[in-house]
Write a protein that holds these residues in place. Structure first.
Motif, PDB file in Angstrom:
ATOM      1  N   MET A 297     -46.844  14.943 -16.453  1.00  0.00           N
ATOM      2  CA  MET A 297     -46.374  15.786 -17.563  1.00  0.00           C
ATOM      3  C   MET A 297     -47.180  15.522 -18.828  1.00  0.00           C
ATOM      4  SD  MET A 297     -42.211  16.126 -17.221  1.00  0.00           S
ATOM      5  CE  MET A 297     -41.871  14.397 -17.539  1.00  0.00           C
ATOM      6  N   VAL A 298     -47.489  14.247 -19.106  1.00  0.00           N
ATOM      7  CA  VAL A 298     -48.302  13.914 -20.284  1.00  0.00           C
ATOM      8  C   VAL A 298     -49.672  14.574 -20.159  1.00  0.00           C
ATOM      9  CG1 VAL A 298     -49.472  12.043 -21.513  1.00  0.00           C
ATOM     10  CG2 VAL A 298     -47.069  11.780 -20.839  1.00  0.00           C
ATOM     11  N   GLU A 299     -50.280  14.485 -18.970  1.00  0.00           N
ATOM     12  CA  GLU A 299     -51.595  15.102 -18.758  1.00  0.00           C
ATOM     13  C   GLU A 299     -51.549  16.611 -18.935  1.00  0.00           C
ATOM     14  OE1 GLU A 299     -52.701  13.784 -14.850  1.00  0.00           O
ATOM     15  OE2 GLU A 299     -53.253  11.779 -15.553  1.00  0.00           O
ATOM     16  N   LYS A 300     -50.470  17.248 -18.486  1.00  0.00           N
ATOM     17  CA  LYS A 300     -50.317  18.697 -18.593  1.00  0.00           C
ATOM     18  C   LYS A 300     -49.790  19.109 -19.967  1.00  0.00           C
ATOM     19  CE  LYS A 300     -51.515  19.946 -14.467  1.00  0.00           C
ATOM     20  NZ  LYS A 300     -52.678  20.761 -14.228  1.00  0.00           N
TER      21      LYS A 300
ATOM     22  N   ASN B 197     -41.787  19.503 -17.108  1.00  0.00           N
ATOM     23  CA  ASN B 197     -41.629  20.349 -15.926  1.00  0.00           C
ATOM     24  C   ASN B 197     -41.066  19.542 -14.763  1.00  0.00           C
ATOM     25  OD1 ASN B 197     -43.866  19.159 -14.268  1.00  0.00           O
ATOM     26  ND2 ASN B 197     -45.076  19.864 -16.021  1.00  0.00           N
ATOM     27  N   HIS B 198     -40.781  20.258 -13.689  1.00  0.00           N
ATOM     28  CA  HIS B 198     -40.361  19.648 -12.421  1.00  0.00           C
ATOM     29  C   HIS B 198     -41.393  19.927 -11.333  1.00  0.00           C
ATOM     30  CE1 HIS B 198     -36.313  18.484 -13.725  1.00  0.00           C
ATOM     31  NE2 HIS B 198     -36.263  19.623 -14.366  1.00  0.00           N
ATOM     32  N   ASP B 199     -42.633  20.165 -11.725  1.00  0.00           N
ATOM     33  CA  ASP B 199     -43.684  20.467 -10.756  1.00  0.00           C
ATOM     34  C   ASP B 199     -43.713  19.408  -9.651  1.00  0.00           C
ATOM     35  OD1 ASP B 199     -44.345  22.511 -12.465  1.00  0.00           O
ATOM     36  OD2 ASP B 199     -46.317  21.717 -13.017  1.00  0.00           O
TER      37      ASP B 199
ATOM     38  N   TYR C 113     -42.316  11.279 -23.166  1.00  0.00           N
ATOM     39  CA  TYR C 113     -41.958  12.101 -22.011  1.00  0.00           C
ATOM     40  C   TYR C 113     -41.098  11.218 -21.103  1.00  0.00           C
ATOM     41  CZ  TYR C 113     -45.361  15.788 -23.046  1.00  0.00           C
ATOM     42  OH  TYR C 113     -46.054  16.822 -23.623  1.00  0.00           O
ATOM     43  N   PHE C 114     -40.074  11.815 -20.495  1.00  0.00           N
ATOM     44  CA  PHE C 114     -39.112  11.067 -19.695  1.00  0.00           C
ATOM     45  C   PHE C 114     -38.937  11.685 -18.314  1.00  0.00           C
ATOM     46  CE2 PHE C 114     -37.953  10.958 -24.139  1.00  0.00           C
ATOM     47  CZ  PHE C 114     -37.620   9.642 -24.392  1.00  0.00           C
ATOM     48  N   THR C 115     -38.830  10.839 -17.300  1.00  0.00           N
ATOM     49  CA  THR C 115     -38.403  11.260 -15.966  1.00  0.00           C
ATOM     50  C   THR C 115     -37.396  10.233 -15.462  1.00  0.00           C
ATOM     51  OG1 THR C 115     -40.589  12.204 -15.484  1.00  0.00           O
ATOM     52  CG2 THR C 115     -39.109  11.863 -13.618  1.00  0.00           C
TER      53      THR C 115
END
Length: 188
Positions: free
Chosen positions: A105-108, A112-114, A180-182
């Motif tokens: 997510m950081v790179e993008k 998202n949930h990709d 960013y969190f997951t």
């Protein structure tokens, strides 16, 4: 029903064979449904076939968590305790899956949930997951702020209060020092 069947099929090795059997119209509809559903929702949860074999992998908890990650795990378990729910155990493999997604997510530069189906399949294979869900977030400065936001969101709250046994978390910062969190939840 069709989407759940498709998502479960993604976890099996014969996906290519299944896709080759579809005609162009069905394949186009299937791709549209998959892209729409996986990119537009705030949480994802799928369960494999009830006959899935429970893996006997050792569940390791030796990961070096940052302070904000420890605080998130603690806040989630404190909330669960306050509602009379069992606390969740940390598992390194879950955290590694969360970390991989957070870095992505950081790179993008986008929450998202990709590739959720890939994390799901990996957790089924590695630790015998029967159910997997995840919460993601962006921009919060503290563990309490992100957990409070998840609790105030119906879909995220369902994951926090869900019938899960284990979890993992990852927090990464972008170049602007935004978090960013997951947070991934698993039932074995």
């Amino acid at each position: 029903m069709f989407l759940n069947d498709f998502l479960c099929i993604l976890a099996i090795p014969n996906l290519l064979t299944y896709l080759l059997m579809l005609n162009n119209t069905k394949l186009s509809c299937l791709i549209f449904l998959c892209v729409f559903s996986l990119s537009s929702c705030t949480k994802d949860s799928i369960s494999p076939d009830k006959n899935a074999e429970l893996k006997t992998a050792n569940l390791v908890d030796a990961f070096a968590y940052s302070q904000i990650e420890v605080d998130i795990l603690t806040a989630v378990n404190d909330y669960r305790k306050s509602k009379g729910l069992s606390t969740l155990k940390r598992v390194d493999e879950i955290t590694l899956q969360a970390e991989s997604h957070t870095v992505y997510m950081v790179e993008k530069n986008m929450v998202n949930h990709d590739n959720f189906n890939v994390r799901f399949a990996n957790l089924v294979d590695e630790i015998g997951a029967k159910s997997v869900s995840e919460n993601v977030g962006y921009g919060y400065n503290t563990a309490n702020a992100v957990v409070r936001a998840w609790i105030e969101s119906e879909g995220h709250l369902a994951n926090i209060e869900g019938d899960f046994t284990h979890f993992g978390v990852s927090v990464e910062q972008d170049e602007n020092e935004k978090n960013y969190f997951t947070n991934i939840f698993v039932r074995r």
